[in-house]
Enzyme design. Structure first.
Site, mmCIF file in Angstrom:
data_model
loop_
_atom_site.group_PDB
_atom_site.id
_atom_site.type_symbol
_atom_site.label_atom_id
_atom_site.label_comp_id
_atom_site.label_asym_id
_atom_site.label_seq_id
_atom_site.Cartn_x
_atom_site.Cartn_y
_atom_site.Cartn_z
ATOM 1 N N HIS A 1 0.833 -1.206 0.000
ATOM 2 C CA HIS A 1 0.000 0.000 0.000
ATOM 3 C C HIS A 1 0.873 1.263 0.000
ATOM 4 C CE1 HIS A 1 -3.226 2.786 0.879
ATOM 5 N NE2 HIS A 1 -2.594 3.177 1.964
ATOM 6 N N SER A 2 1.911 1.271 0.813
ATOM 7 C CA SER A 2 2.772 2.459 0.882
ATOM 8 C C SER A 2 3.509 2.688 -0.435
ATOM 9 C CB SER A 2 3.759 2.358 2.052
ATOM 10 O OG SER A 2 4.712 1.342 1.840
#
Length: 110
Positions: A83-84
């Site tokens: 996600h990051s």
């Protein structure tokens, strides 16, 4: 801005640092476009420059991760890390697009 050193951070903290700095940049990029729309060209340019600084920090964190892995230390993959990474990459794309739009608007005197 101060350099973030990842060697003393957990994997989750590293991911959150990427999200924090790319998220700050994303907010400034969107606000930059809004400022331009309102006729505040200098503020728009200023916000894009600030976004570049935030992205520089995020990029440096990412580079440290790559260096760590290239030296033989494996990275633990988790949904948060993915996600990051996605957050960072989409913000970089958004930055390039908004910068090009602003330049087109300036050239057309819009």
């Amino acid at each position: 801005m101060e350099k973030v050193k990842i060697e003393n951070l957990s994997a989750e903290q590293v991911s959150f640092q990427l999200i924090l700095h790319s998220g700050n940049a994303r907010s400034k990029i969107i606000q930059s476009l809004r400022e331009y729309r309102e006729g505040n060209v200098e503020e728009s340019d200023h916000l894009l420059a600030q976004a570049e600084q935030d992205l520089s920090i995020a990029h440096d964190i990412h580079f440290q991760m790559v260096q760590k892995e290239s030296s033989g230390e494996k990275t633990e993959f988790a949904l948060l890390l993915i996600h990051s990474e996605d957050h960072l990459m989409s913000t970089l794309t958004m930055k390039e697009l908004v910068k090009e739009l602003v330049e087109i608007f300036k050239a057309k005197n819009i």
